[in-house]
Design a protein around this motif. Structure first.
Motif, mmCIF file in Angstrom:
data_model
loop_
_atom_site.group_PDB
_atom_site.id
_atom_site.type_symbol
_atom_site.label_atom_id
_atom_site.label_comp_id
_atom_site.label_asym_id
_atom_site.label_seq_id
_atom_site.Cartn_x
_atom_site.Cartn_y
_atom_site.Cartn_z
ATOM 1 N N LYS A 130 0.867 -1.173 0.000
ATOM 2 C CA LYS A 130 0.000 0.000 0.000
ATOM 3 C C LYS A 130 0.903 1.223 0.000
ATOM 4 O O LYS A 130 1.829 1.312 0.802
ATOM 5 N N GLU B 81 -7.011 4.821 -2.908
ATOM 6 C CA GLU B 81 -5.771 4.202 -2.431
ATOM 7 C C GLU B 81 -4.761 4.059 -3.569
ATOM 8 O O GLU B 81 -5.130 3.772 -4.701
ATOM 9 N N TRP C 163 -1.611 1.706 -4.551
ATOM 10 C CA TRP C 163 -0.885 0.466 -4.294
ATOM 11 C C TRP C 163 0.217 0.364 -5.332
ATOM 12 O O TRP C 163 0.081 0.851 -6.459
#
Length: 145
Positions: free
Chosen positions: A65, A128, A130
Motif C-alpha cells: 500500500k 488508495e 498500491w
C-alpha cells in the motif's frame, strides 16, 4: 482479453487494463503504482515477455500500500506476495531467428499469462495507491517508460 479457459489470464467477464505494449525497454522486472478510482479487486496480471534468453521464467509479484518510490530496495516494504509461480514460453511464440525481430501485438498479449489459480487477489479501496513489484528470473520482461 483472452478467452483461454477459466485458469488462464483474464476471463471475458472481467475488466482489464492494457498497456501500450510498446516495450521500449526491459529487464528482470519492474515497479509501478496503481491509483484506485473505484473500489476494486485485482484478480490477475499478465506480463509482456519476449523470451529471448530462456523458455521458463520464475515470476514473483509483490504489492504494498502506497507508492513504490523509495521502497525498491527494502524487502520488508513488500508484505503482500501475489504471485510465486513459473511460466513457460508458449509453444507457438515468435522465434526471432526465423520470424525476424518484430513481435506482433497479439503475440505479445499472450506471451506470459499468469494462471488465475496462481494469483492472490488484492482488494483496493477508492483513492488508495498500491504499488506492484514484478520480479522475473529472466531479463525478458518488457515494459515502456
Amino acid at each position: 482479453l483472452r478467452g483461454r479457459g477459466t485458469d488462464e489470464g483474464m476471463c471475458p467477464e472481467e475488466s482489464s487494463l492494457e498497456t501500450t505494449f510498446n516495450d521500449g525497454t526491459g529487464s528482470y522486472g519492474g515497479l509501478f503504482d496503481v491509483l484506485a478510482k473505484t473500489d476494486l479487486a485485482l484478480t490477475g496480471i499478465d506480463l509482456n515477455m519476449d523470451w529471448n534468453t530462456g523458455d521458463a521464467a520464475h515470476v514473483l509479484v509483490y504489492a504494498r500500500k502506497g507508492s513504490w518510490f523509495g521502497h525498491q530496495n527494502i524487502a520488508d516494504s513488500w508484505p503482500h506476495l501475489l504471485v510465486n509461480t513459473t511460466i513457460y514460453r508458449p509453444l507457438d511464440f515468435h522465434n526471432r531467428s526465423t520470424d525476424g525481430p518484430y513481435i506482433q501485438i497479439d503475440m505479445k498479449r499472450s506471451s506470459a499469462v499468469i494462471p488465475k489459480s496462481q494469483f492472490t487477489p488484492l482488494s483496493m479501496k477508492i483513492g488508495e495507491t498500491w504499488s506492484l513489484y514484478i520480479c522475473t528470473s529472466l531479463a525478458d520482461f518488457r515494459y515502456t517508460l
